[in-house]
Design a protein around this motif. Structure first.
Motif, PDB file in Angstrom:
ATOM      1  N   HIS A   1      26.379 -25.760  29.598  1.00  0.00           N
ATOM      2  CA  HIS A   1      27.780 -25.946  29.195  1.00  0.00           C
ATOM      3  C   HIS A   1      28.075 -25.330  27.835  1.00  0.00           C
ATOM      4  O   HIS A   1      29.205 -24.945  27.547  1.00  0.00           O
ATOM      5  N   LEU A   2      27.051 -25.275  27.006  1.00  0.00           N
ATOM      6  CA  LEU A   2      27.249 -24.643  25.693  1.00  0.00           C
ATOM      7  C   LEU A   2      27.364 -23.126  25.813  1.00  0.00           C
ATOM      8  O   LEU A   2      27.716 -22.445  24.854  1.00  0.00           O
ATOM      9  N   GLY A   3      27.043 -22.641  27.011  1.00  0.00           N
ATOM     10  CA  GLY A   3      27.184 -21.205  27.210  1.00  0.00           C
ATOM     11  C   GLY A   3      25.873 -20.433  27.257  1.00  0.00           C
ATOM     12  O   GLY A   3      25.872 -19.200  27.353  1.00  0.00           O
ATOM     13  N   HIS A   4      24.775 -21.152  27.213  1.00  0.00           N
ATOM     14  CA  HIS A   4      23.486 -20.448  27.253  1.00  0.00           C
ATOM     15  C   HIS A   4      23.218 -19.888  28.643  1.00  0.00           C
ATOM     16  O   HIS A   4      23.553 -20.517  29.655  1.00  0.00           O
ATOM     17  N   LYS A   5      22.648 -18.704  28.662  1.00  0.00           N
ATOM     18  CA  LYS A   5      22.283 -18.090  29.932  1.00  0.00           C
ATOM     19  C   LYS A   5      20.770 -17.945  30.035  1.00  0.00           C
ATOM     20  O   LYS A   5      20.202 -18.049  31.115  1.00  0.00           O
ATOM     21  N   ARG A   6      20.167 -17.650  28.920  1.00  0.00           N
ATOM     22  CA  ARG A   6      18.704 -17.506  28.931  1.00  0.00           C
ATOM     23  C   ARG A   6      18.099 -18.809  28.415  1.00  0.00           C
ATOM     24  O   ARG A   6      18.032 -19.071  27.217  1.00  0.00           O
ATOM     25  N   ILE A   7      17.678 -19.619  29.361  1.00  0.00           N
ATOM     26  CA  ILE A   7      17.186 -20.961  29.033  1.00  0.00           C
ATOM     27  C   ILE A   7      15.723 -21.084  29.449  1.00  0.00           C
ATOM     28  O   ILE A   7      15.387 -20.885  30.625  1.00  0.00           O
ATOM     29  N   ALA A   8      14.919 -21.381  28.491  1.00  0.00           N
ATOM     30  CA  ALA A   8      13.483 -21.510  28.770  1.00  0.00           C
ATOM     31  C   ALA A   8      13.119 -22.963  29.028  1.00  0.00           C
ATOM     32  O   ALA A   8      13.861 -23.872  28.668  1.00  0.00           O
ATOM     33  N   MET A   9      11.980 -23.144  29.663  1.00  0.00           N
ATOM     34  CA  MET A   9      11.473 -24.501  29.800  1.00  0.00           C
ATOM     35  C   MET A   9      10.044 -24.576  29.282  1.00  0.00           C
ATOM     36  O   MET A   9       9.186 -23.760  29.627  1.00  0.00           O
TER      37      MET A   9
ATOM     38  N   GLY B   1      14.656 -30.612  37.936  1.00  0.00           N
ATOM     39  CA  GLY B   1      15.975 -30.729  37.321  1.00  0.00           C
ATOM     40  C   GLY B   1      16.388 -29.432  36.646  1.00  0.00           C
ATOM     41  O   GLY B   1      17.561 -29.040  36.661  1.00  0.00           O
ATOM     42  N   TYR B   2      15.426 -28.783  36.048  1.00  0.00           N
ATOM     43  CA  TYR B   2      15.672 -27.486  35.400  1.00  0.00           C
ATOM     44  C   TYR B   2      16.155 -26.475  36.436  1.00  0.00           C
ATOM     45  O   TYR B   2      17.160 -25.796  36.262  1.00  0.00           O
TER      46      TYR B   2
ATOM     47  N   ILE C   1      22.553 -19.257  37.594  1.00  0.00           N
ATOM     48  CA  ILE C   1      21.657 -18.467  36.747  1.00  0.00           C
ATOM     49  C   ILE C   1      20.331 -18.294  37.475  1.00  0.00           C
ATOM     50  O   ILE C   1      19.748 -19.265  37.959  1.00  0.00           O
ATOM     51  N   ALA C   2      19.883 -17.079  37.585  1.00  0.00           N
ATOM     52  CA  ALA C   2      18.616 -16.835  38.271  1.00  0.00           C
ATOM     53  C   ALA C   2      17.459 -17.341  37.414  1.00  0.00           C
ATOM     54  O   ALA C   2      17.490 -17.239  36.187  1.00  0.00           O
ATOM     55  N   ILE C   3      16.463 -17.876  38.091  1.00  0.00           N
ATOM     56  CA  ILE C   3      15.299 -18.367  37.361  1.00  0.00           C
ATOM     57  C   ILE C   3      14.452 -17.183  36.903  1.00  0.00           C
ATOM     58  O   ILE C   3      14.132 -16.305  37.705  1.00  0.00           O
ATOM     59  N   ASP C   4      14.122 -17.171  35.651  1.00  0.00           N
ATOM     60  CA  ASP C   4      13.203 -16.142  35.154  1.00  0.00           C
ATOM     61  C   ASP C   4      11.864 -16.811  34.875  1.00  0.00           C
ATOM     62  O   ASP C   4      11.722 -17.545  33.894  1.00  0.00           O
ATOM     63  N   PRO C   5      10.889 -16.595  35.749  1.00  0.00           N
ATOM     64  CA  PRO C   5       9.608 -17.303  35.619  1.00  0.00           C
ATOM     65  C   PRO C   5       8.931 -17.051  34.272  1.00  0.00           C
ATOM     66  O   PRO C   5       8.137 -17.880  33.815  1.00  0.00           O
ATOM     67  N   THR C   6       9.267 -15.944  33.646  1.00  0.00           N
ATOM     68  CA  THR C   6       8.605 -15.665  32.371  1.00  0.00           C
ATOM     69  C   THR C   6       9.149 -16.555  31.256  1.00  0.00           C
ATOM     70  O   THR C   6       8.633 -16.575  30.149  1.00  0.00           O
ATOM     71  N   LEU C   7      10.223 -17.280  31.567  1.00  0.00           N
ATOM     72  CA  LEU C   7      10.768 -18.195  30.566  1.00  0.00           C
ATOM     73  C   LEU C   7      10.225 -19.612  30.728  1.00  0.00           C
ATOM     74  O   LEU C   7      10.630 -20.519  30.012  1.00  0.00           O
ATOM     75  N   VAL C   8       9.342 -19.805  31.689  1.00  0.00           N
ATOM     76  CA  VAL C   8       8.757 -21.127  31.895  1.00  0.00           C
ATOM     77  C   VAL C   8       7.297 -21.110  31.452  1.00  0.00           C
ATOM     78  O   VAL C   8       6.497 -20.364  32.005  1.00  0.00           O
ATOM     79  N   VAL C   9       6.977 -21.894  30.439  1.00  0.00           N
ATOM     80  CA  VAL C   9       5.586 -21.931  29.980  1.00  0.00           C
ATOM     81  C   VAL C   9       5.040 -23.347  30.083  1.00  0.00           C
ATOM     82  O   VAL C   9       5.729 -24.310  29.779  1.00  0.00           O
ATOM     83  N   SER C  10       3.796 -23.399  30.530  1.00  0.00           N
ATOM     84  CA  SER C  10       3.143 -24.695  30.697  1.00  0.00           C
ATOM     85  C   SER C  10       2.075 -24.890  29.644  1.00  0.00           C
ATOM     86  O   SER C  10       1.367 -23.948  29.289  1.00  0.00           O
ATOM     87  N   ALA C  11       1.945 -26.092  29.170  1.00  0.00           N
ATOM     88  CA  ALA C  11       0.894 -26.412  28.206  1.00  0.00           C
ATOM     89  C   ALA C  11       0.678 -27.907  28.259  1.00  0.00           C
ATOM     90  O   ALA C  11       1.507 -28.641  28.798  1.00  0.00           O
ATOM     91  N   PRO C  12      -0.427 -28.371  27.726  1.00  0.00           N
ATOM     92  CA  PRO C  12      -0.642 -29.817  27.707  1.00  0.00           C
ATOM     93  C   PRO C  12       0.475 -30.518  26.942  1.00  0.00           C
ATOM     94  O   PRO C  12       1.192 -29.903  26.164  1.00  0.00           O
ATOM     95  N   TRP C  13       0.558 -31.801  27.180  1.00  0.00           N
ATOM     96  CA  TRP C  13       1.538 -32.633  26.528  1.00  0.00           C
ATOM     97  C   TRP C  13       1.179 -32.707  25.050  1.00  0.00           C
ATOM     98  O   TRP C  13       0.057 -33.030  24.686  1.00  0.00           O
ATOM     99  N   GLY C  14       2.106 -32.432  24.174  1.00  0.00           N
ATOM    100  CA  GLY C  14       1.777 -32.599  22.759  1.00  0.00           C
ATOM    101  C   GLY C  14       2.529 -31.632  21.885  1.00  0.00           C
ATOM    102  O   GLY C  14       2.940 -30.555  22.318  1.00  0.00           O
TER     103      GLY C  14
ATOM    104  N   PRO D   1      14.111 -12.836  24.439  1.00  0.00           N
ATOM    105  CA  PRO D   1      13.820 -14.252  24.215  1.00  0.00           C
ATOM    106  C   PRO D   1      14.987 -15.160  24.598  1.00  0.00           C
ATOM    107  O   PRO D   1      16.133 -14.707  24.647  1.00  0.00           O
ATOM    108  N   PRO D   2      14.682 -16.408  24.874  1.00  0.00           N
ATOM    109  CA  PRO D   2      15.721 -17.366  25.283  1.00  0.00           C
ATOM    110  C   PRO D   2      16.601 -17.742  24.097  1.00  0.00           C
ATOM    111  O   PRO D   2      16.181 -17.670  22.944  1.00  0.00           O
ATOM    112  N   THR D   3      17.821 -18.167  24.407  1.00  0.00           N
ATOM    113  CA  THR D   3      18.696 -18.699  23.354  1.00  0.00           C
ATOM    114  C   THR D   3      18.685 -20.224  23.391  1.00  0.00           C
ATOM    115  O   THR D   3      19.099 -20.872  22.443  1.00  0.00           O
ATOM    116  N   GLY D   4      18.221 -20.771  24.528  1.00  0.00           N
ATOM    117  CA  GLY D   4      18.139 -22.223  24.664  1.00  0.00           C
ATOM    118  C   GLY D   4      16.777 -22.612  25.206  1.00  0.00           C
ATOM    119  O   GLY D   4      16.191 -21.896  26.020  1.00  0.00           O
ATOM    120  N   VAL D   5      16.273 -23.738  24.748  1.00  0.00           N
ATOM    121  CA  VAL D   5      14.946 -24.184  25.182  1.00  0.00           C
ATOM    122  C   VAL D   5      15.016 -25.640  25.611  1.00  0.00           C
ATOM    123  O   VAL D   5      15.498 -26.493  24.862  1.00  0.00           O
TER     124      VAL D   5
END
Lengths: 340, 340
Positions: free
Chosen positions: A178-186, A204-205, A214-227, A244-248
């Motif tokens: 809603h803020l207008g971000h298009k490149r959103i990473a997770m 949910g993402y 918005i098409a999913i860009d797999p390169t914007l999704v990074v996994s790591a341990p909790w912490g 790079p993403p404008t929203g995370v």
DNA sequence: GAAGGTGTTGGAAACGCTTCCAGTTGGGAA
DNA sequence: TTCCCAACTGGAAGCGTTTCCAACACCTTC
């Protein structure tokens, strides 16, 4: 204190002193019926005067239940888990149940817990706090033959209280959209102890992005341990992205705060240059001006406790599974993208 | 699971099945001496095959101890307390003791705990986690007639494990002094539940300033309840000071992070414009680049647990009170003052 | 060959409560 | 007055262990 003797007075003594039989004394103390008011008063008074306290062991042995509940908790030092336990504790204590704590820090602890089942024969119920019980573990747990409840976790097999992770994540990502971000990473978090489990907050993402077209860009999704440190590292990786993403969207506040640190160190201001949103509303999120989706772990603990009491009372719970609502809390770490 | 019956098999059954007397069966299971190896093996095998588990209630009743320890904890959801409990739990569980949790959130809970003493007759020892026991409470506690240990708190009356608050604060303030700061404020935290207790971390502040030949300016010392929001408010007050401080020593990391937020909102950059140092090394301190004095609560828990085991074993502990060292961790929130 | 261990065993007696069962009492109904 | 029932009460029988004690077998050692 003059009464140095650790009060080794038994029910028989009380009965004798009150001039009644043990049966009557017992009934009087456990306020059962069929005791004349005067008698009861006398027994109570004598008991009081002698600091009499029933022996739980003897009492339990005679009546067959334990009056105890086991809490199995992974990461007690984390705000979420501690809060759930606080909530549980308050309602269980209110019902005069004792709380037996079993902290299972890592896989080893956990294996050992389910292998040895140290709670066996010691409790009337088990509450699993904030983690998913695997099938083998479930089988073991079942051999206890007691009620089982899940608090703050999405273990479908038991009556449980939890948030809807899918909706919570959706709230977070929708906000960025809603803020207008298009490149959103997770920034996904995986439990190092259960690396095979899928992230509960990714759907949910995906939902939110799909709904926004918005098409999913797999390169914007990074996994790591909790912490937090892992969140920081993940954010570093994203900063190296060609576009790079404008929203995370971070799996949790702790991960989000890690990302914030990376941004600051890179000379970027969260909210101004890059928006960051987490999930939890950790107390320190407010101190870091972090936008987040609030969940109330203490409340989840309270509800799980009530659920458990109902089960112990034999009342079938109205609903086997309760979902606690979450809400977006907007703070300074999110804003419209710089170049929309 | 086929064995739907919650295994109501008793020692007598096992004895009969193994063709021995109950006495022998008991001895075999509790691996006492004076049991022929062959006999023991047979009993063990029968017990195993029938999933036999001793009834703790009966066992405790017969032998007189409880095998349980009570933990009295104020703020479980906070990192410090949760960590201490984690440490305690690990060593107590290792000794096959069960941990009974008593969360006393506020004054009410606390009064009730000491009034009713719900742990009475249920435990072999009590661990008081991270708070000071008042005299009246102490008297009550003593009536339990069990061992008492303090973990992570400075209750002088009992064997305890804790840090030296005076030294820790001194380390923090010395750091600011060495950087060249002259105007150093202190954000004191008071426990709203025990407002009459003096701040344990002020003496070190005074020591450090005195050693540096800096006169104490009482207007630079502000007191507020423990918590981030309160820290933020205290910092606001300091910013309104005619001659504001260049360095700030906060009672804890949480308070310090509150101060950091205030600074940022005022357009000041922690470390560049104003230096801030806390105490704890909360996991989020690292994520906020906060300079701090590290204490290791989990380790305190472990040591307190060991201390307790010694007491229960009848070994007088080598030292009634253990002090765990603290260390300065320098991060980005401190630097030399802008105008030295 | 008798005396004295030593190692093993079974069973009874706690441990301190709850609960069932049988008895006692007193009051109202017949 | 007699009978019945309800309300109370005392005591015994568990609950499932541990532990103490007596008993026993089998060796040693004189």
């Amino acid at each position: 204190m003059e009464d140095a003797t650790p009060t080794k007075v038994t029910l028989v003594d009380i009965a004798r002193m009150a001039g009644v039989g043990v049966g009557t004394a017992s009934r009087a103390l456990s306020n059962a019926k069929n005791v004349a008011p005067a008698t009861r008063a006398r027994v109570l008074q004598v008991a009081e005067a002698n600091h009499y306290v029933v022996s739980p062991e003897a009492s339990r042995l005679a009546k067959g239940n334990t009056g105890r509940v086991a809490l199995v908790v992974p990461h007690l030092s984390r705000w979420f888990f501690g809060s759930v336990v606080e909530g549980l504790d308050s309602v269980l204590r209110g019902a005069d149940l004792d709380v037996l704590l079993y902290h299972v820090g890592d896989v080893r602890d956990r294996h050992e817990f389910f292998e040895r089942l140290p709670a066996r024969r010691k409790v009337d119920a088990v509450v699993v706090v904030g983690f998913q019980v695997e099938d083998i573990e479930r089988a073991r747990l079942e051999t206890l033959g007691v009620h089982i409840v899940a608090a703050g976790g999405q273990t479908a097999a038991y009556p449980s209280v939890h948030i809807d992770d899918r909706i919570a994540s959706r709230q977070a990502v929708d906000h960025l959209v809603h803020l207008g971000h298009k490149r959103i990473a997770m920034l996904e978090a995986v439990d190092p102890d259960q690396p095979h489990l899928p992230s509960t907050r990714s759907p949910g993402y995906h939902d939110a992005l799909a709904a926004a077209g918005i098409a999913i860009d797999p390169t914007l999704v990074v996994s790591a341990p909790w912490g937090g440190e892992d969140g920081a590292a993940s954010m570093s990786r994203l900063l190296g992205h060609p576009d790079p993403p404008t929203g995370v969207f971070a799996h949790s506040d702790e991960v989000a705060l890690g990302a914030v640190r990376t941004l600051r160190r890179a000379g970027l201001e969260p909210g101004r240059d890059v928006s960051v949103v987490g999930i939890d509303d950790h107390p320190l999120a407010a101190l870091s001006d972090l936008t987040t989706v609030r969940q109330r772990p203490a409340e989840q603990g309270v509800l799980a406790g009530r659920l458990l009491l109902d089960l112990l009372d034999g009342k079938a719970p109205t609903e086997a599974s309760t979902t606690v609502p979450t809400e977006l809390v907007v703070r300074g770490s999110t804003a419209p993208p710089r170049r929309p």
